[in-house]
Enzyme design. Structure first.
Site, PDB file in Angstrom:
ATOM      1  N   GLY A  32      16.417  23.488  57.878  1.00  0.00           N
ATOM      2  CA  GLY A  32      17.715  23.343  58.717  1.00  0.00           C
ATOM      3  C   GLY A  32      18.975  23.520  57.806  1.00  0.00           C
ATOM      4  O   GLY A  32      19.121  23.639  56.735  1.00  0.00           O
ATOM      5  N   GLU A  71      15.617  30.307  59.409  1.00  0.00           N
ATOM      6  CA  GLU A  71      16.418  30.948  60.272  1.00  0.00           C
ATOM      7  C   GLU A  71      17.713  31.205  59.235  1.00  0.00           C
ATOM      8  O   GLU A  71      18.372  32.446  59.188  1.00  0.00           O
ATOM      9  CB  GLU A  71      17.043  29.723  61.244  1.00  0.00           C
ATOM     10  CG  GLU A  71      17.977  30.117  62.210  1.00  0.00           C
ATOM     11  CD  GLU A  71      18.269  28.896  63.089  1.00  0.00           C
ATOM     12  OE1 GLU A  71      17.315  28.415  63.958  1.00  0.00           O
ATOM     13  OE2 GLU A  71      19.344  28.224  62.709  1.00  0.00           O
TER      14      GLU A  71
HETATM   15  N1  COA Z   1      25.341   8.321  65.377  1.00  0.00           N
HETATM   16  C1  COA Z   1      26.688   8.640  65.259  1.00  0.00           C
HETATM   17  N2  COA Z   1      27.138   9.707  64.333  1.00  0.00           N
HETATM   18  C2  COA Z   1      26.506  10.013  63.304  1.00  0.00           C
HETATM   19  C3  COA Z   1      24.837   9.640  63.282  1.00  0.00           C
HETATM   20  C4  COA Z   1      24.518   8.654  64.528  1.00  0.00           C
HETATM   21  N3  COA Z   1      23.273   8.304  64.459  1.00  0.00           N
HETATM   22  N4  COA Z   1      24.359  10.150  62.417  1.00  0.00           N
HETATM   23  C5  COA Z   1      25.189  10.849  61.737  1.00  0.00           C
HETATM   24  N5  COA Z   1      26.474  10.778  62.351  1.00  0.00           N
HETATM   25  C6  COA Z   1      27.621  11.408  62.075  1.00  0.00           C
HETATM   26  C7  COA Z   1      28.203  11.316  60.656  1.00  0.00           C
HETATM   27  O1  COA Z   1      28.566  10.252  60.365  1.00  0.00           O
HETATM   28  C8  COA Z   1      28.935  12.440  60.441  1.00  0.00           C
HETATM   29  O2  COA Z   1      30.381  12.112  60.948  1.00  0.00           O
HETATM   30  P1  COA Z   1      31.465  12.968  60.441  1.00  0.00           P
HETATM   31  O3  COA Z   1      31.414  14.402  60.743  1.00  0.00           O
HETATM   32  O4  COA Z   1      32.716  12.190  61.091  1.00  0.00           O
HETATM   33  O5  COA Z   1      31.512  12.563  58.834  1.00  0.00           O
HETATM   34  C9  COA Z   1      28.407  13.644  61.426  1.00  0.00           C
HETATM   35  O6  COA Z   1      27.643  12.777  62.215  1.00  0.00           O
HETATM   36  C10 COA Z   1      27.445  14.334  60.603  1.00  0.00           C
HETATM   37  O7  COA Z   1      26.517  13.890  59.942  1.00  0.00           O
HETATM   38  P2  COA Z   1      25.871  14.208  58.298  1.00  0.00           P
HETATM   39  O8  COA Z   1      24.999  13.277  58.053  1.00  0.00           O
HETATM   40  O9  COA Z   1      26.876  14.958  57.615  1.00  0.00           O
HETATM   41  O10 COA Z   1      24.842  15.310  59.030  1.00  0.00           O
HETATM   42  P3  COA Z   1      24.214  16.869  58.458  1.00  0.00           P
HETATM   43  O11 COA Z   1      25.240  17.709  58.001  1.00  0.00           O
HETATM   44  O12 COA Z   1      23.107  16.275  57.722  1.00  0.00           O
HETATM   45  O13 COA Z   1      23.719  17.050  59.779  1.00  0.00           O
HETATM   46  C11 COA Z   1      23.069  17.322  62.188  1.00  0.00           C
HETATM   47  C12 COA Z   1      23.093  16.648  60.953  1.00  0.00           C
HETATM   48  C13 COA Z   1      22.032  16.647  62.943  1.00  0.00           C
HETATM   49  C14 COA Z   1      24.314  17.140  62.887  1.00  0.00           C
HETATM   50  C15 COA Z   1      22.791  18.899  61.772  1.00  0.00           C
HETATM   51  O14 COA Z   1      21.541  18.860  61.004  1.00  0.00           O
HETATM   52  C16 COA Z   1      22.412  19.748  62.782  1.00  0.00           C
HETATM   53  O15 COA Z   1      23.507  19.995  63.426  1.00  0.00           O
HETATM   54  N6  COA Z   1      21.370  20.147  63.679  1.00  0.00           N
HETATM   55  C17 COA Z   1      20.977  20.444  64.792  1.00  0.00           C
HETATM   56  C18 COA Z   1      20.784  21.971  64.395  1.00  0.00           C
HETATM   57  C19 COA Z   1      19.625  22.089  63.685  1.00  0.00           C
HETATM   58  O16 COA Z   1      18.838  21.333  63.295  1.00  0.00           O
HETATM   59  N7  COA Z   1      19.799  23.485  62.832  1.00  0.00           N
HETATM   60  C20 COA Z   1      18.617  23.849  62.237  1.00  0.00           C
HETATM   61  C21 COA Z   1      17.616  24.545  62.876  1.00  0.00           C
HETATM   62  S1  COA Z   1      17.020  25.983  62.189  1.00  0.00           S
END
Ligand code: COA
Length: 509
Positions: A270, A295
């Site tokens: 991802g 993807e």
């Molecule tokens: N509750 C509230 N906020 C949360 C949280 C939770 N449980 N877990 C993370 N966050 C916040 C973080 O603090 C961070 O906040 P900020 O932007 O204010 O700093 C934000 O969410 C992003 O967290 P981060 O740990 O940097 O995430 P990431 O870059 O690893 O992304 C997802 C995690 C889930 C957002 C991302 O993987 C995503 O959009 N996934 C859905 C789509 C997907 O899976 N695509 C691939 C498929 S091919």
């Protein structure tokens, strides 16, 4: 090289115009299909020109808003510029732009979060209404009018076929040597006439390297010379290294048990830094001869191709850091033999993912103790990005893993909660949950067994007592006849961690 050399079709060359003139061909209320997938291959000149036009219209008291359909996330020049001027009525699918996100969460813009494999077929089915205009970036136009796709394919085939009017952006920045790297499948049909997708290996080429467009539908050709977004990745930190370590150890054990071949099964990874760190871990790990069926191709997979650990990768978009892009450009001949870029309806096709037996690894926001996963919503109501392709892969993969640090916001939030505040992937689609604390293998476990292992393996030690206490009380209550023992919950309390966070800034008292 003169830019004209990229538009070889004489008729289309006649249609070259400025971005402002092209943007003037888009009307209020239009559904506009834009190219672009995770910051790659999005149009770079027409959307900002359209944003300026919308801003002027609004200043003159006119209403001007459009529907924006894309492949996935784009860039500040597209999502950001249009959202900033309040020009988007409705956006679909995946986005990750901060301005868009703020508008959506303020209720000023509609957003429909659709599985990425569904988008093209929903348009073909007529579920989303008429597509009025397509604005598509390409790397070049051949003499016969066929189009060389750029750094993403996304939904471009569908937009070009379905739109009444087409605006092409021909971007000289995109390497001419991308020609031949794409595989655009034109064999999809509508039910009941569908045939199997003839793909048995991630590297199979089942289509052709070009996109088609009816030149009569092309109303404008705009020349650009502007780079993709190409954001840098943060170097893996201790948390992501530990997550990667758990996954590697698990995969090694699976191979030892004979459940997977020594070169594993095709990898899907991802978006984001953790996913990239897992790939870096795999690059240093014991597996050779791996393949990717994913993807988005990020730096991690590029490194694996370079080292030879990965023999080939199939994706719909390149999403490289500036350094990754440079590496790609410097060794394009090497990479074009090892990378296939396909329409997202194929890169994310459930049938193909199931047949190939993909190992799917995606980030998440939170998981609950029973293994339901929230990938999209902060505290149940605010959108972060979107489901993207995570659902396409999770439900159909050979192995579906979700990963996250065990806490967020300096420990104020537990990413393992009693009940997920929003569910994108149900317990039925989630086989493995990983945090830096450990990896919970949920296969073959009932909900209560899942809860035990998720709490003891994945939750942060600071939150384990409260989670154990919640389950114990839910079970006690169920035994007294208040609720069932299959998935014990205290309904009044299940989302109290989230509501407490909203009130106090901490999940626990
Ligand atoms: N509750 C509230 N906020 C949360 C949280 C939770 N449980 N877990 C993370 N966050 C916040 C973080 O603090 C961070 O906040 P900020 O932007 O204010 O700093 C934000 O969410 C992003 O967290 P981060 O740990 O940097 O995430 P990431 O870059 O690893 O992304 C997802 C995690 C889930 C957002 C991302 O993987 C995503 O959009 N996934 C859905 C789509 C997907 O899976 N695509 C691939 C498929 S091919």
């Amino acid at each position: 090289m003169p830019i004209e050399s990229r538009v070889l079709h004489p008729g289309l060359r006649q249609k070259i115009m400025s971005a402002d003139a092209a943007a003037a061909l888009i009307q209020h209320g239009d559904h506009v299909g834009m190219s672009g997938f995770t910051g790659a291959g999005y149009p770079k000149a027409v959307p900002p020109a359209l944003a300026r036009r919308i801003e002027s219209a609004h200043a003159a008291g006119e209403t001007f808003r459009i529907g924006v359909w894309t492949g996935a996330s784009t860039a500040p020049e597209l999502d950001g510029a249009l959202a900033k001027v309040g020009g988007i009525e409705m956006r679909l699918p995946y986005q990750s732009d901060p301005t868009c996100r703020a508008r959506i969460n303020a209720g000023e813009m509609d957003y429909i979060d659709i599985h990425l494999s569904h988008v093209a077929q929903f348009v073909w089915f007529g579920f989303l209404g008429k597509l009025n205009v397509a604005v598509i970036e390409v790397a070049g136009v051949l003499e016969d009018g066929r189009l060389i796709p750029s750094s993403s394919v996304g939904n471009n085939k569908t937009w070009l076929d379905q739109a009444d009017k087409v605006i092409l952006e021909v971007n000289r920045w995109q390497p001419a040597a991308l020609e031949g790297m794409h595989d655009v499948y034109y064999g999809t049909q509508l039910p009941p006439h569908r045939k199997p997708i003839p793909m048995e290996h991630p590297g199979d080429r089942i289509g052709e390297p070009y996109l088609h467009v009816d030149p009569n539908k092309v109303v404008a050709v705009v020349e650009t010379d502007q780079g993709d977004r190409n954001s840098a990745f943060t170097p893996p930190d201790e948390t992501s290294e530990r997550i990667a370590g758990h996954i590697l150890e698990f995969l090694e054990a699976e191979v030892k048990k004979g459940r997977m071949p020594p070169h594993l099964l095709p990898l899907q990874s991802g978006v984001g830094n953790i996913a990239n760190a897992v790939l870096s871990g795999l690059n240093r790990g014991p597996f050779d001869g791996m393949t990717g069926y994913t993807e988005v191709l990020q730096d991690g997979m590029l490194e694996m191709l370079k080292s030879g650990k990965l023999t080939l990768a199939s994706a719909t978009a390149l999403s490289l850091s500036p350094a990754g892009m440079q590496e790609f450009l410097d060794n394009l001949d090497f990479y074009r033999q090892r990378i296939v870029l396909r329409p997202q309806e194929i890169s994310n096709h459930p049938e193909v993912i199931r047949r190939l037996g993909v190992i799917s690894m995606n980030g998440m926001i939170e998981a609950d103790i029973y293994g339901n996963v929230n990938s999209t919503h902060i505290m149940g109501t605010r959108i972060m990005n979107g489901i993207g392709g995570s659902g396409d892969f999770a439900r159909n993969a050979f192995l579906s893993m979700f990963m996250t640090p065990s806490t967020a916001k300096d420990g104020a939030i537990s990413c393992i909660v009693p009940m997920a505040s929003h569910v994108d992937h149900t317990e039925h689609d989630v086989q493995i949950v990983v945090t830096e604390q450990g990896l919970a293998d949920l296969r073959g476990l009932s909900p209560r067994r899942r809860a035990e292992i998720i709490i003891e393996t994945c939750a942060h030690p600071d939150y384990r007592p409260a989670l154990r206490n919640y389950v114990a009380r839910a079970e006690r209550q169920a035994k007294l006849g208040h609720g069932g023992m299959h998935t014990p919950h205290i309904l009044d309390e299940a989302l109290s961690w989230h509501s407490r966070y909203e009130r106090t800034g901490r999940m626990l008292p």
